[in-house]
Scaffold this motif. Structure first.
Motif, PDB file in Angstrom:
ATOM      1  N   VAL A 254       0.803  -1.014  -0.142  1.00 52.74           N
ATOM      2  CA  VAL A 254       0.092   0.201   0.144  1.00 52.74           C
ATOM      3  C   VAL A 254       0.966   1.146   0.001  1.00 52.74           C
ATOM      4  O   VAL A 254       1.516   1.579   1.033  1.00 52.74           O
ATOM      5  CB  VAL A 254      -0.992   0.096   1.227  1.00 52.74           C
ATOM      6  N   GLY A 255       0.963   1.916  -1.328  1.00 52.73           N
ATOM      7  CA  GLY A 255       1.994   2.873  -1.408  1.00 52.73           C
ATOM      8  C   GLY A 255       3.540   2.364  -1.243  1.00 52.73           C
ATOM      9  O   GLY A 255       3.865   1.338  -1.672  1.00 52.73           O
ATOM     10  N   LYS A 256       4.052   2.923  -0.071  1.00 50.66           N
ATOM     11  CA  LYS A 256       5.582   2.506   0.395  1.00 50.66           C
ATOM     12  C   LYS A 256       5.495   1.700   1.551  1.00 50.66           C
ATOM     13  O   LYS A 256       6.715   1.194   1.894  1.00 50.66           O
ATOM     14  CB  LYS A 256       6.255   3.801   0.476  1.00 50.66           C
ATOM     15  N   GLN A 257       4.326   1.197   1.809  1.00 43.90           N
ATOM     16  CA  GLN A 257       4.199   0.208   3.123  1.00 43.90           C
ATOM     17  C   GLN A 257       3.913  -1.005   2.623  1.00 43.90           C
ATOM     18  O   GLN A 257       2.902  -1.286   1.832  1.00 43.90           O
ATOM     19  CB  GLN A 257       3.077   0.856   3.963  1.00 43.90           C
ATOM     20  N   LEU A 258       4.620  -2.076   3.123  1.00 48.01           N
ATOM     21  CA  LEU A 258       4.310  -3.443   3.047  1.00 48.01           C
ATOM     22  C   LEU A 258       3.489  -3.803   4.464  1.00 48.01           C
ATOM     23  O   LEU A 258       3.829  -3.787   5.467  1.00 48.01           O
ATOM     24  CB  LEU A 258       5.533  -4.326   2.620  1.00 48.01           C
ATOM     25  N   HIS A 259       2.719  -5.167   3.966  1.00 40.13           N
ATOM     26  CA  HIS A 259       1.877  -5.756   5.064  1.00 40.13           C
ATOM     27  C   HIS A 259       1.821  -7.313   4.819  1.00 40.13           C
ATOM     28  O   HIS A 259       1.679  -7.716   3.742  1.00 40.13           O
ATOM     29  CB  HIS A 259       0.330  -5.124   5.117  1.00 40.13           C
ATOM     30  N   GLU A 260       2.008  -7.922   5.976  1.00 43.62           N
ATOM     31  CA  GLU A 260       1.930  -9.388   5.695  1.00 43.62           C
ATOM     32  C   GLU A 260       0.462 -10.040   5.354  1.00 43.62           C
ATOM     33  O   GLU A 260       0.397 -10.932   4.914  1.00 43.62           O
ATOM     34  CB  GLU A 260       2.470 -10.295   7.097  1.00 43.62           C
ATOM     35  N   GLU A 261      -0.462  -9.161   6.127  1.00 41.14           N
ATOM     36  CA  GLU A 261      -1.975  -9.582   6.107  1.00 41.14           C
ATOM     37  C   GLU A 261      -2.501  -8.718   5.028  1.00 41.14           C
ATOM     38  O   GLU A 261      -2.370  -7.353   4.852  1.00 41.14           O
ATOM     39  CB  GLU A 261      -2.691  -9.782   7.491  1.00 41.14           C
ATOM     40  N   PRO A 262      -3.618  -9.143   4.410  1.00 41.93           N
ATOM     41  CA  PRO A 262      -4.470  -8.385   3.659  1.00 41.93           C
ATOM     42  C   PRO A 262      -5.569  -7.330   4.325  1.00 41.93           C
ATOM     43  O   PRO A 262      -6.151  -6.600   3.557  1.00 41.93           O
ATOM     44  CB  PRO A 262      -5.152  -9.194   2.559  1.00 41.93           C
TER      45      PRO A 262
END
Length: 607
Positions: A254-262
Motif C-alpha cells: 500500500v504505497g510505500k508500506q508493506l503488510h503481511e496480512e491483507p
C-alpha cells in the motif's frame, strides 16, 4: 334443538376466538425481539398462530357449513445438499440445512399477503364473536352460516384482484401519502448523514460500515420513488474494489508500506473507494437539499388538508359536544348548525385545494430525488467502464467455451458420421462389381446416414444462430419458442424494427434458458413481454413456479448474466419463496428502422 346446538357452537367459537388475542400479543412481543436482534422466535410464532386459524377454518366447515380452504402460498422447498456435502444459500455455505430452511420459511411467512389478513382477523374477530351467542339466540343456524362466510372472507383464499380504476379522491390521497413517505425517508437519511460526516472527518475506519449502511437508506428512497411514481433513480456508486493481489514475495503493498496480512490493504482500498466516489458526497449534500425541498413541496398540501379536516371536526363534532362557538380561520365565528352548514363548503374547498396538486408535486419530488441521488453523466460513464472491465473476461471465457462446444460437437458428431460414410463409400466401390445387392444395401445406409448427419448439422446450426431469427426477427422467434414450449406461454410486445443480430441471439438464448428453467421447476404458465424504449430493449419473463431462484445457485442464470454483460446488459431477478418468478432482461441497443423491416407486434398464447 337446532337453536340450542347453534347457541352452543356460538359459545365455542367465541371462546376460541378470544385466544386469538393471545396470538396477537405473542406476535407483537416476538416482533419486538426481532427488531432488537433476537430473530429466532418470530417465525415459529407466526406458524403457531396459523394452527389456531386452521382450527377455526375446520370448525367453520363442520359447524357453520362453510368450507374454508387455507389461503397460504406453497411452502418453500427443502434445501438440497450439493456434491461436496455443503448446503448453499447465495454466497454462503452451511453444514446443515436448518439455518437455510429457517430463513426461507420466515421469508415465506412474512411475505405472504395472507399473513397480514390473518393478523387483522385475529384483532377484529374476537370483538365480533362476543356478540355471536346473542345473535345465534335470535337467528340460529343462519347466523352461524354468516359467521362462516365472514371467516372465509378474512382467512380464506382470495382470487387475484382485478385492476380497478381509482377515483379522484383515492389517487390524490395516495399521492399525498407517497409525498409524506418520501419526506420521512429524507428525514431518516438526514439524521444518519450527521454521524456519517462526523465519523468520516474524525475516525474513517469506523465510518466505512456506517457509510455503507446509510447507502441502504438512500437505496430505499430510490426504490420507493420508482415504485410510487415511475421515476427511476439508478444507483450512482462505483463498484467496490477487488481483493488486493500479493507481491511475488507474498507481501501486500500500500504505497510505500508493506503488510503481511491483507486486512489493512483491504481497509485502505475501501476508504479510497468511498472517499473518491463523488456519490458519497452527493448523498450527504442531497440529504440536506432533498429534505428541504420535500418539506417545501409537502407543506402547502399538508397545511390545507389538515386545516380543512380539523375545521370540519370542530364544526360538527367539537362544537355540538362542548356547546360553544368555533373560531377557525378563514370562516367567521360559528355557533349554530346553519352557520356550520355554510362554513362546510369552505373547509371542503381547502381539502380539495390541498389534494389537487399532490400527484404533480409527487412527480416533481421524485424528479428532484433523481437530481440529488441519481448518477451524473460522468458517473454513468464510469460505471459502464467498470462494468465492461468486469464482464470482458467473462465474455472471453464464454466465447472460448462456446467455440470448444462447437468444435466438440463437430468432432464427435458430424466428423465421425462423415468418416463412417467415407468408409462405406469405399466398401460400395469394392462391392459394386462383385456383389451389387450388398452395394445397394450400403448405398441405402449411406442415404440414411447422410439424412441423419444433415439433421444433426441443422440442430448444431440452430444452436449457433437459429434461422428463425434471421428470417422473422426477435419477437416472432420468441413466439416460436413459446409454441415449442410445454408450458402455457403468452407472448406480448411491440418492436418498431429489427434489433441488432448479436443482441437478438443473446436475448433469444436467454429467453430459451428461462423457459427451460420454468418448465424444470414446475411452472405451468409463463408470460413474456418484449418492449423497446429509450434505446433499451426490455424483456420480462414471468412464471408461476415455486420461486426461490437465485443466480448464485444456478449456472444457467449466471450464464445469462455473463451473456448479457457482453452487451452492457443486466438481469434483474425477483423470485420470492412461493413465486412468482420475474426475470427482467435489459440491453442497450439500436433498432434498424428501414422500410424492409416492418413493425412487429404480436400477442399470442399457447395452450
Amino acid at each position: 334443538m337446532t337453536y340450542l346446538r347453534a347457541i352452543g357452537r356460538a359459545f365455542g367459537l367465541a371462546a376460541i376466538s378470544l385466544l386469538s388475542w393471545v396470538d396477537v400479543l405473542l406476535q407483537l412481543l416476538t416482533f419486538a425481539l426481532l427488531c432488537v436482534g433476537l430473530v429466532f422466535f418470530f417465525g415459529p410464532t407466526l406458524l403457531w398462530a396459523r394452527g389456531r386459524s386452521a382450527t377455526v377454518r375446520a370448525l367453520a366447515g363442520r359447524w357453520c357449513g362453510v368450507e374454508v380452504e387455507a389461503p397460504y402460498r406453497p411452502e418453500p422447498p427443502e434445501p438440497v445438499r450439493e456434491r461436496d456435502g455443503w448446503y448453499r444459500d447465495g454466497n454462503q455455505l452451511y453444514k446443515r440445512a436448518f439455518w437455510i430452511s429457517w430463513q426461507h420459511r420466515l421469508t415465506w411467512a412474512m411475505e405472504d399477503p395472507a399473513t397480514g389478513r390473518e393478523f387483522l382477523w385475529q384483532l377484529v374477530n374476537p370483538l365480533g364473536t362476543l356478540l355471536l351467542p346473542v345473535a345465534a339466540l335470535l337467528g340460529g343456524p343462519v347466523v352461524l352460516r354468516g359467521y362462516g362466510r365472514w371467516t372465509r372472507w378474512w382467512i380464506g383464499p382470495r382470487p387475484p384482484a382485478e385492476p380497478t380504476r381509482k377515483n379522484w379522491l383515492h389517487r390524490h390521497l395516495e399521492a399525498l401519502g407517497f409525498q409524506a413517505g418520501l419526506f420521512a425517508l429524507a428525514v431518516v437519511q438526514l439524521v444518519f448523514a450527521i454521524p456519517q460526516l462526523l465519523l468520516m472527518v474524525g475516525f474513517m475506519p469506523l465510518a466505512i460500515p456506517v457509510v455503507l449502511w446509510s447507502r441502504t437508506v438512500t437505496d430505499t428512497l430510490r426504490r420507493e420513488a420508482g415504485n410510487w411514481t415511475g421515476v427511476q433513480v439508478p444507483r450512482p456508486y462505483l463498484p467496490p474494489p477487488g481483493l488486493p493481489v500479493p507481491r511475488p514475495d507474498g507481501l501486500y503493498q500500500v504505497g510505500k508500506q508493506l503488510h503481511e496480512e491483507p486486512f489493512w490493504p483491504v481497509q485502505h482500498a475501501r476508504m479510497r473507494w468511498i472517499l473518491r466516489d463523488r456519490a458519497t458526497w452527493r448523498d450527504l449534500a442531497g440529504s440536506v437539499l432533498f429534505s428541504l425541498g420535500s418539506f417545501v413541496m409537502i407543506l402547502p398540501s399538508i397545511a390545507l388538508v389538515s386545516r380543512g379536516c380539523i375545521g370540519l371536526g370542530a364544526l360538527w363534532i367539537w362544537r355540538p359536544f362542548v356547546s360553544s362557538p368555533v373560531r377557525w380561520f378563514p370562516v367567521p365565528e360559528v355557533s349554530t348548525h346553519l352557520g356550520a352548514l355554510a362554513a362546510t363548503p369552505v373547509m371542503a374547498a381547502m381539502i380539495v385545494a390541498g389534494l389537487a396538486p399532490a400527484p404533480w408535486l409527487l412527480h416533481r419530488q421524485a424528479r428532484f430525488a433523481r437530481l440529488c441521488f441519481g448518477p451524473t453523466e460522468a458517473t454513468r460513464l464510469a460505471q459502464r467502464v467498470e462494468r465492461l472491465k468486469q464482464t470482458r473476461s467473462d465474455v472471453t471465457v464464454t466465447q472460448a467455451a462456446e467455440l470448444r462446444r462447437i468444435e466438440r460437437d463437430l468432432h464427435d458428431g458430424i466428423q465421425s458420421r462423415l468418416v463412417a460414410m467415407g468408409m462405406k463409400l469405399g466398401a460400395v466401390e469394392a462391392l459394386v462389381d462383385t456383389d451389387p445387392a450388398a452395394a445397394k444395401r450400403l448405398a441405402a445406409e449411406l442415404r440414411a446416414a447422410s439424412s441423419e448427419a444433415l439433421t444433426e448439422l441443422r440442430v448444431l446450426i440452430r444452436g449457433i444462430h437459429p434461422p428463425v431469427l434471421s428470417e422473422r426477427g426477435l419477437l416472432d422467434a420468441i413466439r416460436a419458442q413459446a409454441l415449442d414450449s410445454p408450458l402455457k406461454t403468452q407472448v406480448t410486445g411491440s418492436l418498431p424494427g429489427r434489433v441488432e443480430e448479436p443482441v437478438e441471439a443473446c436475448v433469444y438464448f436467454a429467453v430459451s434458458e428461462l423457459l427451460g428453467n420454468a418448465a424444470k421447476h414446475g411452472a405451468k404458465r409463463v408470460s413474456i413481454d418484449v418492449e423497446f424504449d429509450d434505446g433499451s430493449l426490455t424483456v420480462v419473463v414471468t412464471d408461476d413456479g415455486p420461486g426461490g431462484a437465485n443466480p448464485a445457485r444456478g449456472s444457467g442464470l449466471r450464464g445469462i448474466e455473463r451473456r448479457l454483460g457482453g452487451f452492457d446488459g443486466r438481469l434483474t431477478l425477483t423470485s420470492p419463496i412461493g413465486g412468482p418468478t420475474k426475470a427482467t432482461l435489459e440491453i442497450p441497443c439500436q433498432l434498424d428502422l428501414e422500410p424492409s423491416s416492418p413493425r412487429t407486434s404480436t400477442s399470442s398464447e399457447t395452450a
